[in-house]
Structure formats: structure tokens, C-alpha cells
Design a protein around this motif. Structure first.
Motif, mmCIF file in Angstrom:
data_model
loop_
_atom_site.group_PDB
_atom_site.id
_atom_site.type_symbol
_atom_site.label_atom_id
_atom_site.label_comp_id
_atom_site.label_asym_id
_atom_site.label_seq_id
_atom_site.Cartn_x
_atom_site.Cartn_y
_atom_site.Cartn_z
ATOM 1 N N LEU A 14 1.010 -1.262 0.037
ATOM 2 C CA LEU A 14 0.023 0.064 -0.113
ATOM 3 C C LEU A 14 0.653 1.428 0.049
ATOM 4 N N VAL A 15 1.947 1.271 0.685
ATOM 5 C CA VAL A 15 2.872 2.296 0.768
ATOM 6 C C VAL A 15 3.461 2.671 -0.734
ATOM 7 N N LEU A 16 3.824 1.470 -1.357
ATOM 8 C CA LEU A 16 4.408 1.520 -2.916
ATOM 9 C C LEU A 16 3.383 2.168 -3.834
ATOM 10 N N VAL A 17 1.883 1.779 -3.323
ATOM 11 C CA VAL A 17 1.049 2.216 -4.463
ATOM 12 C C VAL A 17 0.910 3.934 -4.159
ATOM 13 N N LEU A 18 0.950 4.359 -2.808
ATOM 14 C CA LEU A 18 0.799 5.780 -2.680
ATOM 15 C C LEU A 18 1.947 6.383 -3.266
ATOM 16 N N VAL A 19 3.402 5.876 -3.130
ATOM 17 C CA VAL A 19 4.218 6.365 -3.738
ATOM 18 C C VAL A 19 4.130 6.546 -5.471
ATOM 19 N N ALA A 20 3.769 5.558 -5.809
ATOM 20 C CA ALA A 20 3.549 5.627 -7.243
ATOM 21 C C ALA A 20 2.470 6.437 -7.655
ATOM 22 N N GLY A 44 -6.914 -1.915 -4.217
ATOM 23 C CA GLY A 44 -7.835 -3.124 -4.145
ATOM 24 C C GLY A 44 -7.121 -4.524 -4.434
ATOM 25 N N LEU A 45 -5.599 -4.387 -5.164
ATOM 26 C CA LEU A 45 -5.034 -5.595 -5.224
ATOM 27 C C LEU A 45 -4.374 -6.067 -3.953
ATOM 28 N N ALA A 46 -4.546 -5.184 -2.762
ATOM 29 C CA ALA A 46 -4.093 -5.711 -1.557
ATOM 30 C C ALA A 46 -4.875 -6.906 -1.119
ATOM 31 N N ARG A 111 -14.273 -17.715 2.372
ATOM 32 C CA ARG A 111 -14.593 -17.165 0.727
ATOM 33 C C ARG A 111 -13.785 -16.091 0.213
ATOM 34 N N ALA A 112 -12.407 -16.235 0.766
ATOM 35 C CA ALA A 112 -11.664 -15.233 0.256
ATOM 36 C C ALA A 112 -11.653 -15.056 -1.051
ATOM 37 N N ASP A 113 -12.022 -16.317 -2.178
ATOM 38 C CA ASP A 113 -12.156 -16.135 -3.481
ATOM 39 C C ASP A 113 -13.237 -15.077 -3.880
ATOM 40 N N LEU A 114 -14.374 -15.027 -3.048
ATOM 41 C CA LEU A 114 -15.419 -14.207 -3.359
ATOM 42 C C LEU A 114 -15.032 -12.983 -3.132
ATOM 43 N N VAL A 115 -14.447 -12.669 -1.824
ATOM 44 C CA VAL A 115 -14.027 -11.410 -1.577
ATOM 45 C C VAL A 115 -13.336 -10.755 -2.655
ATOM 46 N N SER A 116 -12.322 -11.606 -2.936
ATOM 47 C CA SER A 116 -11.184 -10.797 -4.014
ATOM 48 C C SER A 116 -11.720 -10.992 -5.355
ATOM 49 N N ALA A 117 -12.773 -11.705 -5.741
ATOM 50 C CA ALA A 117 -13.407 -11.491 -7.158
ATOM 51 C C ALA A 117 -14.264 -10.054 -7.091
ATOM 52 N N CYS A 118 -15.093 -10.037 -6.085
ATOM 53 C CA CYS A 118 -15.851 -8.833 -6.008
ATOM 54 C C CYS A 118 -14.927 -7.649 -5.643
ATOM 55 N N VAL A 119 -14.208 -7.359 -5.100
ATOM 56 C CA VAL A 119 -13.143 -6.195 -4.784
ATOM 57 C C VAL A 119 -12.591 -6.083 -6.283
ATOM 58 N N LEU A 120 -12.300 -7.110 -6.876
ATOM 59 C CA LEU A 120 -11.366 -6.866 -8.427
ATOM 60 C C LEU A 120 -12.177 -6.453 -9.439
ATOM 61 N N VAL A 121 -13.618 -6.959 -9.242
ATOM 62 C CA VAL A 121 -14.456 -6.318 -10.166
ATOM 63 C C VAL A 121 -14.736 -4.709 -10.136
ATOM 64 N N MET A 122 -14.627 -4.207 -8.878
ATOM 65 C CA MET A 122 -14.747 -2.858 -8.541
ATOM 66 C C MET A 122 -13.537 -2.222 -8.915
ATOM 67 N N VAL A 123 -12.381 -2.773 -8.408
ATOM 68 C CA VAL A 123 -11.290 -1.781 -8.694
ATOM 69 C C VAL A 123 -10.632 -2.119 -10.381
#
Length: 212
Positions: A14-20, A44-46, A111-123
Motif C-alpha cells: 500500500l505504501v508503494l501504491v501511494l508512492v506511485a 484493491g490488489l491488496a 470465501r476469500a475467493d469471493l471477496v477477492s473477485a468482488c473487490v477486483l470487479v470494482m477496482v
């Protein structure tokens, strides 16, 4: 490696994302949407990173809640303008953090797969739609005071379908198409940044109801 150490890897990301984002703003000062989308997508990729690192619920949930609190403070005081500088009234960052916190509350880690899928749809879906839709000319229309484009909407639908198909492989194609259509519709009718809440939560609820 311990869960605490793995959580530090997520924090470092997340720090690298802010730096970018800050670097992008410095190089392209007029492209404010670029730095904001870098944060939108990178943060979101976190979530899939936390899934890969097997961050347990007792660490993931407080971390998500803390991130939401930080987003609320930043929304009020603009401490990191690269996150909030959208040129319109929006509570998108707060909705973003709240949706991830609730997804983690309901479905992490079983259901980390479901959480990740829904977040990645958003981001990824919304992020790519915003960048490409504003960069290329195509038919446009207004929905609840917001400008939408054919390119942006098509990208949202296609990326949503690809993300869901890759992460929720047990679902049938008709179900995947229905979920991606729902994500695209929710993105169309949400205003003021609320799509950061309505898209992931709506897709998660629908997927769970359909037996995902």
C-alpha cells in the motif's frame, strides 16, 4: 512466516501504491484521474495479496476497518490529495473501505475467493472503465448526473466477466454473465462514488444467492 509479518507485506504494498500515485502526480500534474486510479486499483490488489499470504480474519478485519477510518479522515482533511482529488462531490473512498470491511466481515477467509473477485470487479472493472472511457471518444450519455460512455461501459462488463470467470470457476457461464451484467448496471446507476460500495456488495450478495 507469521501473520503479522505477512500483514506488513500488505502494508508495504500500500505504501508503494501511494508512492506511485504521488510520482504520477508529479510527472503528469494535469492527469489527476491517473494518480487517483492508481490508488483505486493498487489498493484493491491488496485483497488478493492478503488472500495469497493467508492473512487470518483476526488481522484482516481490523486492518480493513483501520483503512476505512483513514479514508474517512483523508476525505475530511485531504491529507493525501492523490486519493480524493476527483473534481466532484464523492464519498467513493469511504464507500471503498466500507465495502471491503463488510466483505471481510461476512466471508473472510472461508470465501476469500469471493471477496477477492468482488473487490477486483470494482477496482479493475471500474478503474479501467474510468481511464479508457475518459481517454477515448465514444457515444456518451448521462445517468443521474454522471457521464457514461460506450467504451467505459463495455470495458466494465468485459473486465467483470473475466475477473469473475477466473476467480469463481465453478460458476456456469450464464451465471457469470448475469453477475457481470449486474456489476455493470450497478456501476451505471450509482452516483457520488457509491459504486465502490454497490458493485462489490451487490455482486457478492447475488453470487452468494446463486450458490457461488
Amino acid at each position: 512466516m507469521s501473520a503479522a509479518a505477512n500483514l506488513l507485506w500488505v502494508a508495504l504494498w500500500l505504501v508503494l501504491v501511494l508512492v506511485a500515485a504521488k510520482t504520477a502526480r508529479r510527472i503528469w500534474p494535469l492527469q489527476k484521474e491517473l494518480s487517483r486510479k492508481l490508488v483505486h486499483i493498487g489498493a484493491g490488489l491488496a485483497v488478493p495479496l492478503a488472500w495469497t499470504l493467508q492473512i487470518p480474519r483476526q488481522w484482516a478485519l481490523p486492518a480493513a476497518g483501520l483503512a476505512t477510518l483513514i479514508a474517512l479522515i483523508n476525505h475530511r482533511f485531504r491529507l493525501v490529495p492523490e486519493v480524493e482529488d476527483v473534481g466532484r462531490r464523492s464519498i467513493g473512498t469511504i464507500a471503498y473501505g466500507l465495502s471491503i470491511t463488510l466483505l471481510v466481515w461476512f466471508w473472510w477467509p472461508q470465501r476469500a475467493d469471493l471477496v477477492s473477485a468482488c473487490v477486483l470487479v470494482m477496482v479493475l472493472g471500474d478503474g479501467a472503465a474510468g481511464l479508457l472511457g475518459s481517454s477515448f471518444s465514444s457515444p456518451r450519455w448521462q445517468v443521474m448526473g454522471q457521464t457514461k460512455s460506450l467504451i467505459g461501459t463495455s470495458v466494465m462488463a468485459l473486465v467483470s466477466l473475466l475477473v469473475l470467470g477466473l476467480l469463481l470457476r465453478d460458476l456456469s457461464w450464464p451465471t457469470l454473465i448475469a453477475l457481470s451484467a449486474a456489476a455493470t448496471l450497478l456501476e451505471q446507476i450509482s452516483w457520488g462514488g457509491l459504486d465502490n460500495f454497490s458493485v462489490p456488495m451487490g455482486v457478492a450478495a447475488m453470487a452468494y444467492w446463486l450458490g457461488a
